[in-house]
Design a protein around this motif. Structure first.
Motif, PDB file in Angstrom:
ATOM      1  N   ALA A 232       0.826  -1.206   0.000  1.00 50.76           N
ATOM      2  CA  ALA A 232       0.000   0.000   0.000  1.00 50.76           C
ATOM      3  C   ALA A 232       0.861   1.257   0.000  1.00 50.76           C
ATOM      4  O   ALA A 232       0.585   2.217  -0.741  1.00 50.76           O
ATOM      5  CB  ALA A 232      -0.929   0.005   1.213  1.00 50.76           C
ATOM      6  N   ALA A 233       1.900   1.270   0.807  1.00 45.14           N
ATOM      7  CA  ALA A 233       2.768   2.445   0.878  1.00 45.14           C
ATOM      8  C   ALA A 233       3.497   2.682  -0.435  1.00 45.14           C
ATOM      9  O   ALA A 233       3.620   3.821  -0.906  1.00 45.14           O
ATOM     10  CB  ALA A 233       3.771   2.286   2.023  1.00 45.14           C
ATOM     11  N   ALA A 234       3.989   1.615  -1.047  1.00 39.44           N
ATOM     12  CA  ALA A 234       4.724   1.742  -2.310  1.00 39.44           C
ATOM     13  C   ALA A 234       3.825   2.274  -3.424  1.00 39.44           C
ATOM     14  O   ALA A 234       4.207   3.194  -4.170  1.00 39.44           O
ATOM     15  CB  ALA A 234       5.315   0.392  -2.704  1.00 39.44           C
ATOM     16  N   PHE A 235       2.632   1.728  -3.555  1.00 42.26           N
ATOM     17  CA  PHE A 235       1.726   2.180  -4.600  1.00 42.26           C
ATOM     18  C   PHE A 235       1.244   3.608  -4.343  1.00 42.26           C
ATOM     19  O   PHE A 235       1.069   4.390  -5.288  1.00 42.26           O
ATOM     20  CB  PHE A 235       0.536   1.230  -4.732  1.00 42.26           C
ATOM     21  CG  PHE A 235       0.801   0.072  -5.652  1.00 42.26           C
ATOM     22  CD1 PHE A 235       0.554   0.167  -7.008  1.00 42.26           C
ATOM     23  CD2 PHE A 235       1.322  -1.116  -5.156  1.00 42.26           C
ATOM     24  CE1 PHE A 235       0.813  -0.905  -7.863  1.00 42.26           C
ATOM     25  CE2 PHE A 235       1.592  -2.190  -5.993  1.00 42.26           C
ATOM     26  CZ  PHE A 235       1.331  -2.079  -7.356  1.00 42.26           C
ATOM     27  N   ALA A 236       1.049   3.951  -3.083  1.00 42.05           N
ATOM     28  CA  ALA A 236       0.626   5.311  -2.761  1.00 42.05           C
ATOM     29  C   ALA A 236       1.729   6.317  -3.090  1.00 42.05           C
ATOM     30  O   ALA A 236       1.466   7.387  -3.663  1.00 42.05           O
ATOM     31  CB  ALA A 236       0.257   5.412  -1.277  1.00 42.05           C
TER      32      ALA A 236
END
Length: 394
Positions: A232-236
């Motif tokens: 989630a953090a990477a895609f955000a």
């Protein structure tokens, strides 16, 4: 008791604690030079306030008793809390459970500082945090995690979407509105981005303990929570960077780090409840929402959320709670996605928002009877660091 589980939760507790100095660096790097020391102080004081209140009465009021809104004082000062056995059916002792849970109010209160740095009286902030932890965090944590009224209705909050992020984001915004805007609002390009990147990295690193540690065991749930947190953090972050490139034709490092934080916030309530593909969707969607909140909504509505505590944590927490209701996996939660579950999620968030907003107003008004909420104009003009702390950052 399981040695591997004990080791993992001990490590996770340390990782969550590390998030506080990480946030201090993240916020400090984005602050004006003349308020950097004040920013660091307002974040780090949460460690002291949280530690004292949790040990004395906080843990007991949160996890003792079976009241719908608040617990009791049977475990005050960790009285009769076992360091070798569990009364909760866990593979870790009650003392370790108390230690791990005690790290969460620290980072929660630290987040609030981001909305009001640069203009709030430090003495007033300490008093505010003492009351806020007892009147907002503790009852909310009991309602969500201590078998209170929100838990009894089946709301999903794996690691703190309601308890940590929405509560701190909303309280930060309300407190900022009560105090008023900074007299000179500056959008700085000259910031200490090394501190911001290091601080953001420590936040991200600590978040693995924050989310995966909330499984309370070294098991498959911890693995899925850890994996979802990373995804989630990477895609955000990547989504945020792409939007910056399209809109501003450049990539802002501060923006990239903010995007990562937004993803971390949004996955928190569903870290152990959704599948990795859903974590990807959550990261992308929240990046768009938080980007709009911090770059458009904030300017149009004119509120002065100094370091976007509300934009990242309040908005990110709300979006994460809703998306958890939409993407929850039955194999992980035992619940099927339904309108009822979504309604339960929204109901829990409404309770959180109302509690945080109303109690913040009441607490602020009571604190103001003791000491001013805001520093004098002259102090604000030249910076709070030396007058309030006797130190300056070079």
């Amino acid at each position: 008791m399981n040695g591997a589980d004990i080791a993992w939760i001990l490590i996770s507790a340390g990782l969550v604690w590390l998030m506080v100095p990480g946030l201090a660096l993240f916020y400090g790097g984005l602050s004006q030079t003349k308020t950097t020391v004040n920013t660091l102080a307002m974040v780090m004081i949460a460690v002291a306030v949280g530690g004292v209140v949790w040990f004395t009465v906080g843990y007991s009021l949160t996890f003792s008793g079976s009241g719908p809104i608040i617990g009791n004082l049977d475990a005050a000062f960790l009285h009769n809390v076992s360091m070798t056995k569990s009364t909760r059916g866990l593979s870790i002792p009650d003392g370790l459970f108390a230690l791990f849970q005690g790290m969460f109010p620290m980072i929660t209160m630290a987040i609030i500082a981001g909305s009001v740095v640069g203009r709030m009286n430090f003495k007033a902030f300490i008093l505010f945090l003492l009351a806020w932890m007892l009147l907002v965090y503790v009852p909310l944590a009991h309602m969500v995690w201590g078998d209170g009224i929100i838990a009894s209705h089946g709301a999903l909050d794996f690691a703190g979407g309601d308890v940590v992020h929405i509560s701190s984001g909303v309280s930060g915004l309300v407190l900022a509105l009560l105090i008023g805007k900074r007299r000179k609002v500056q959008f700085l390009n000259e910031t200490n981005l090394i501190a911001t990147v290091v601080g953001g990295g420590l936040l991200w690193f600590g978040w693995f303990g924050f989310n995966a540690g909330s499984a309370l065991a070294a098991d498959g749930v911890a693995i899925i929570a850890f994996t979802n947190t990373s995804i989630a953090a990477a895609f955000a972050m990547l989504t945020w960077v792409i939007m910056d490139m399209v809109i501003f034709k450049r990539v802002r490092v501060s923006g990239a780090m903010s995007g990562g934080v937004a993803g971390l916030v949004a996955i928190t309530p569903g870290a152990g409840f959704v599948q990795p593909a859903s974590a990807m969707g959550i990261g992308i969607i929240v990046a768009v929402g938080a980007y709009f909140a911090t770059n458009v909504l904030k300017n149009r509505l004119g509120y002065d959320d100094t370091l976007d505590a509300f934009g990242l944590h309040g908005i990110g927490g709300v979006m994460g709670g809703i998306l958890t209701g939409l993407f929850a996996s039955k194999s992980l939660t035992g619940q099927s996605v339904s309108w009822q579950l979504l309604g339960t999620q929204i109901g829990a968030m409404v309770i959180t928002i109302l509690l945080a907003a109303i109690m913040t107003i009441i607490i602020a008004k009571l604190v103001e009877l003791v000491t001013p909420l805001r520093v004098d104009e002259a102090i604000e003009e030249k910076g709070l660091d030396y007058d309030l702390h006797g130190e300056i950052n070079i």
